[in-house]
Design a protein around this motif. Structure first.
Motif, PDB file in Angstrom:
ATOM      1  N   THR A 207      11.032 -20.703  13.918  1.00 29.78           N
ATOM      2  CA  THR A 207       9.763 -21.305  13.501  1.00 29.78           C
ATOM      3  C   THR A 207       9.801 -22.757  13.970  1.00 29.78           C
ATOM      4  O   THR A 207      10.871 -23.353  14.126  1.00 29.78           O
ATOM      5  CB  THR A 207       9.565 -21.252  11.978  1.00 29.78           C
ATOM      6  N   TYR A 208       8.628 -23.321  14.184  1.00 31.43           N
ATOM      7  CA  TYR A 208       8.610 -24.695  14.685  1.00 31.43           C
ATOM      8  C   TYR A 208       7.321 -25.411  14.277  1.00 31.43           C
ATOM      9  O   TYR A 208       6.292 -24.778  14.008  1.00 31.43           O
ATOM     10  CB  TYR A 208       8.756 -24.719  16.205  1.00 31.43           C
ATOM     11  N   VAL A 209       7.423 -26.712  14.237  1.00 31.26           N
ATOM     12  CA  VAL A 209       6.266 -27.588  14.055  1.00 31.26           C
ATOM     13  C   VAL A 209       6.099 -28.385  15.336  1.00 31.26           C
ATOM     14  O   VAL A 209       7.061 -28.966  15.851  1.00 31.26           O
ATOM     15  CB  VAL A 209       6.452 -28.537  12.853  1.00 31.26           C
ATOM     16  N   PHE A 210       4.871 -28.404  15.843  1.00 31.77           N
ATOM     17  CA  PHE A 210       4.580 -29.107  17.089  1.00 31.77           C
ATOM     18  C   PHE A 210       3.870 -30.422  16.779  1.00 31.77           C
ATOM     19  O   PHE A 210       2.880 -30.454  16.034  1.00 31.77           O
ATOM     20  CB  PHE A 210       3.696 -28.239  17.979  1.00 31.77           C
ATOM     21  N   VAL A 481       6.559 -39.884  14.957  1.00 31.51           N
ATOM     22  CA  VAL A 481       6.117 -39.114  13.792  1.00 31.51           C
ATOM     23  C   VAL A 481       7.077 -37.961  13.536  1.00 31.51           C
ATOM     24  O   VAL A 481       7.442 -37.672  12.385  1.00 31.51           O
ATOM     25  CB  VAL A 481       4.685 -38.588  14.000  1.00 31.51           C
ATOM     26  N   CYS A 482       7.510 -37.311  14.624  1.00 29.50           N
ATOM     27  CA  CYS A 482       8.432 -36.177  14.508  1.00 29.50           C
ATOM     28  C   CYS A 482       9.767 -36.630  13.904  1.00 29.50           C
ATOM     29  O   CYS A 482      10.301 -35.985  12.983  1.00 29.50           O
ATOM     30  CB  CYS A 482       8.650 -35.545  15.883  1.00 29.50           C
ATOM     31  N   ARG A 483      10.308 -37.728  14.380  1.00 32.29           N
ATOM     32  CA  ARG A 483      11.596 -38.215  13.868  1.00 32.29           C
ATOM     33  C   ARG A 483      11.487 -38.668  12.401  1.00 32.29           C
ATOM     34  O   ARG A 483      12.405 -38.449  11.591  1.00 32.29           O
ATOM     35  CB  ARG A 483      12.100 -39.367  14.760  1.00 32.29           C
ATOM     36  N   LYS A 484      10.362 -39.288  12.068  1.00 29.30           N
ATOM     37  CA  LYS A 484      10.152 -39.725  10.680  1.00 29.30           C
ATOM     38  C   LYS A 484      10.090 -38.517   9.762  1.00 29.30           C
ATOM     39  O   LYS A 484      10.667 -38.525   8.659  1.00 29.30           O
ATOM     40  CB  LYS A 484       8.860 -40.540  10.592  1.00 29.30           C
ATOM     41  N   PHE A 485       9.387 -37.487  10.199  1.00 29.16           N
ATOM     42  CA  PHE A 485       9.300 -36.252   9.412  1.00 29.16           C
ATOM     43  C   PHE A 485      10.689 -35.669   9.213  1.00 29.16           C
ATOM     44  O   PHE A 485      11.053 -35.263   8.099  1.00 29.16           O
ATOM     45  CB  PHE A 485       8.388 -35.246  10.132  1.00 29.16           C
ATOM     46  N   SER A 503       0.031 -30.973   6.031  1.00 24.79           N
ATOM     47  CA  SER A 503      -0.941 -30.106   6.730  1.00 24.79           C
ATOM     48  C   SER A 503      -0.535 -29.839   8.171  1.00 24.79           C
ATOM     49  O   SER A 503      -1.362 -29.816   9.100  1.00 24.79           O
ATOM     50  CB  SER A 503      -2.346 -30.737   6.695  1.00 24.79           C
ATOM     51  N   LEU A 504       0.770 -29.628   8.350  1.00 28.55           N
ATOM     52  CA  LEU A 504       1.288 -29.302   9.680  1.00 28.55           C
ATOM     53  C   LEU A 504       1.502 -27.791   9.784  1.00 28.55           C
ATOM     54  O   LEU A 504       2.092 -27.180   8.885  1.00 28.55           O
ATOM     55  CB  LEU A 504       2.614 -30.022   9.937  1.00 28.55           C
ATOM     56  N   ALA A 505       1.005 -27.217  10.863  1.00 27.63           N
ATOM     57  CA  ALA A 505       1.131 -25.770  11.042  1.00 27.63           C
ATOM     58  C   ALA A 505       2.561 -25.402  11.418  1.00 27.63           C
ATOM     59  O   ALA A 505       3.180 -26.046  12.277  1.00 27.63           O
ATOM     60  CB  ALA A 505       0.180 -25.301  12.129  1.00 27.63           C
ATOM     61  N   TYR A 550       8.939 -31.356  19.105  1.00 34.11           N
ATOM     62  CA  TYR A 550       9.061 -30.180  18.249  1.00 34.11           C
ATOM     63  C   TYR A 550      10.192 -30.385  17.245  1.00 34.11           C
ATOM     64  O   TYR A 550      11.197 -31.043  17.546  1.00 34.11           O
ATOM     65  CB  TYR A 550       9.408 -28.936  19.068  1.00 34.11           C
ATOM     66  N   LEU A 551      10.023 -29.787  16.067  1.00 39.00           N
ATOM     67  CA  LEU A 551      11.118 -29.523  15.151  1.00 39.00           C
ATOM     68  C   LEU A 551      11.260 -28.010  15.072  1.00 39.00           C
ATOM     69  O   LEU A 551      10.264 -27.303  14.878  1.00 39.00           O
ATOM     70  CB  LEU A 551      10.843 -30.093  13.759  1.00 39.00           C
ATOM     71  N   ILE A 552      12.491 -27.525  15.231  1.00 43.34           N
ATOM     72  CA  ILE A 552      12.722 -26.091  15.326  1.00 43.34           C
ATOM     73  C   ILE A 552      13.678 -25.640  14.230  1.00 43.34           C
ATOM     74  O   ILE A 552      14.676 -26.316  13.940  1.00 43.34           O
ATOM     75  CB  ILE A 552      13.338 -25.737  16.704  1.00 43.34           C
TER      76      ILE A 552
END
Length: 607
Positions: A207-210, A481-485, A503-505, A550-552
């Motif tokens: 699963t991943y967030v883009f 933003v990805c690294r902060k998340f 609200s990230l898919a 991406y975060l995977i």
């Protein structure tokens, strides 16, 4: 005796096959039946077509090789080479000449020869592959029968044919020795085989967030001039342009005349008269129709509904009664004579079955020759009096291209590799010979401007650089933003919770292999490599992909299948070894070629 009789009956086929193989495999040597290469070569001459490390192939020698290859093509394809096939064949001939002479030179330099005992061994115990696959030496199962082969060898009446095999071996064995020397150090370890199996077969699901760069705005004012100049200086090679040329040309279009059209109309009327007199429509379609899809079926098009055919054809067909013949009907395809065979309604839609005879309106031979003559006359005037004077004298329309590179493509004229090669070896102001563009017409041109190799000025590429920098900044904002998340995640379960809060898919992939395609992502090496490096339920750090960040999270990983690997290991090892051998030999040969002094003068003689 029956075997020997069969051998004698078929030996001319064997000999022919051997000679073809000899020519194709040993291009230069095949020209003289295995003579020493030095007998073919001489000092530099005006008729040199190819020069390799100071050795020259003359027009006469190259033409013989070329004609042999063309004849082989005709026999195999039952037609003349044209268009792309012609260009491809020309390149194959050239590459075979270069390859054979380069390796011959190397064999001579390394003093690689062939002994009588080696020839004897290969004739008696290890015959060439084309003999092993010759049906005359096959058993009832189609396998090579060494006894049949030895029987043919022992027959004195066949001695002259085995001389051809001997000559072939004299030429081919040095090549084989060099090939074996190159690949002798290639090997495959068990670990390589295992990793190749894993790459092809083991699969994971993630699963991943883009984090999409397009969600971040970067205005022009945020891109400083010093950034633009810095990028330009660091990436000058990206904007390096090879030499370009510009031509002006006169195109003599190959199109039918009024006379050609009238001839086709007369033929159509004659066919209509014949049909009215009772001649079978299907028989006429088989003989006269230019539609390759339906002519063999007597012109039968089967059932079709409205919207299937071009409008004039459709209107005429649906307006006619069953059994009625209408025409000639003109469409962009030519003239049609149509016979309606049947009508029906299916799913509420009216359908008809029809036959047709298509008569294409094309330039006749007389027209083609006339157009060629016009082009030739213009070329003569252009050569004698200059291109500009020829334009004035003949009152023709002239076109000018944009600058183009030596890539084979000419603006407005399309892919014309052979013509481009000639253009890039022609001086400014020299009128060309007539060049035929298949199915389109004839062209006469002159080179009017040369743009030397250069680095595009910053003014030409500034807008492109701005867009690149803008995209890089957008991507870096997405990365922040990805690294902060990711920094906020304290445990594995936080991945889904925080994504929902923001609200990230969260997207889920199908299973994919290391060498495969990831739905929604593509063939992104960073993403795939990261996925296979994760432990179960582990969340990756910020991963820079081609589209964004991406975060995977690894959610499923298939286990290594020991039993399947054990079954496939030997065949995989063989395939991998063969692949590495081919790669090693290709790299070795490309290096040999790159370091050779090769001069190609084909444009002077064949284009």
């Amino acid at each position: 005796m029956a075997l020997m009789s069969k051998m004698r009956d078929n030996m001319h086929f064997i000999l022919f096959f051997l000679l073809i193989m000899f020519v194709l495999s040993m291009t230069i040597g095949g020209l003289v039946g295995g003579a020493d290469i030095t007998s073919l070569l001489s000092g530099k001459r005006p008729d040199t077509v190819v020069s390799i490390n100071g050795e020259h192939i003359s027009y006469e020698q190259y033409t013989q090789l070329r004609q042999q290859q063309f004849e082989t093509y005709r026999q195999q394809n039952q037609k003349e080479p044209s268009g792309y096939e012609l260009q491809n064949l020309e390149n194959q001939i050239y590459e075979s000449v270069v390859r054979d002479l380069l390796i011959r030179q190397l064999a001579q330099k390394m003093n690689i020869g062939v002994t009588k005992s080696e020839i004897a061994f290969n004739i008696f115990e290890n015959p060439p592959q084309f003999l092993k696959t010759n049906p005359n030496f096959a058993d009832s199962s189609g396998n090579f029968d060494i006894n049949k082969y030895h029987a043919a060898l022992s027959d004195e009446r066949n001695l002259r044919y085995w001389d051809v095999v001997q000559n072939y071996l004299v030429e081919s064995l040095p090549f084989e020795k060099i090939h074996q020397e190159v690949i002798s150090s290639v090997f495959v370890t068990d670990e390589e085989v295992k990793q190749d199996f894993i790459k092809r077969n083991q699969k994971v699901k993630v699963t991943y967030v883009f984090f999409d760069p397009n969600k971040h705005t970067v205005e022009d004012e945020q891109i400083e001039q010093k950034e633009i100049k810095k990028y330009y200086k660091e990436n000058e090679d990206k904007y390096r342009e090879e030499e370009k040329r510009k031509i002006r040309y006169v195109f003599f279009e190959l199109k039918p005349t009024t006379s050609d059209s009238n001839e086709i109309k007369d033929l159509a009327e004659t066919l209509l008269d014949s049909i009215q007199l009772g001649v079978n429509f299907a028989s006429l379609a088989e003989t006269y129709s230019d539609d390759p899809g339906s002519a063999a079926k007597g012109g039968d098009l089967g059932f079709f509904q409205k919207g299937t055919m071009v409008k004039p054809f459709e209107e005429a067909s649906f307006s006619a009664d069953i059994g009625e013949v209408v025409g000639p009907i003109f469409t962009q395809h030519g003239l049609h004579i149509i016979k309606v065979e049947d009508k029906k309604t299916e799913d509420g839609k009216e359908m008809i079955q029809a036959r047709h005879i298509l008569l294409k309106i094309e330039p006749s031979r007389r027209t083609s020759e006339s157009i060629r003559d016009d082009a030739s006359y213009f070329a003569e005037i252009a050569e004698e009096e200059g291109f500009s004077q020829a334009i004035i004298s003949e009152k023709v329309t002239i076109d000018t291209t944009d600058f183009f590179q030596n890539s084979g493509f000419i603006p407005n004229l399309g892919m014309q590799k052979r013509m481009v090669e000639t253009i890039f070896n022609t001086k400014i102001g020299k009128a060309s010979k007539v060049r035929y563009i298949e199915d389109r017409g004839n062209v006469v041109y002159e080179v009017i401007e040369i743009q030397k190799e250069r680095i595009k000025p910053l003014t030409d590429v500034e807008s492109t650089i701005i867009n690149i920098i803008r995209r890089d900044k957008q991507k870096e904002l997405a990365g922040e933003v990805c690294r902060k998340f990711r920094d906020n995640l304290q445990n594995q379960d936080d991945f889904e919770m925080f994504a929902e809060q923001d609200s990230l898919a969260i997207n889920e992939t199908d299973f994919f292999a290391m060498s495969g395609y990831v739905r929604g992502i593509g063939r992104d090496a960073n993403i795939i490599g990261t996925a296979f490096g994760l432990a179960m339920d582990e969340v990756s750090g910020a991963v820079a992909g081609t589209k964004g960040y991406y975060l995977i999270k690894l959610v499923e990983k298939q286990s290594f299948d020991e039993s399947t690997f054990a079954l496939q290991k030997m065949s995989l090892k063989f395939d991998l070894l063969e692949t590495k051998k081919r790669t090693a030999y290709t790299n070795w040969y490309n290096n040999l070629k790159e370091n050779a002094d090769i001069k190609d003068f084909r444009y002077k003689f064949f284009y």
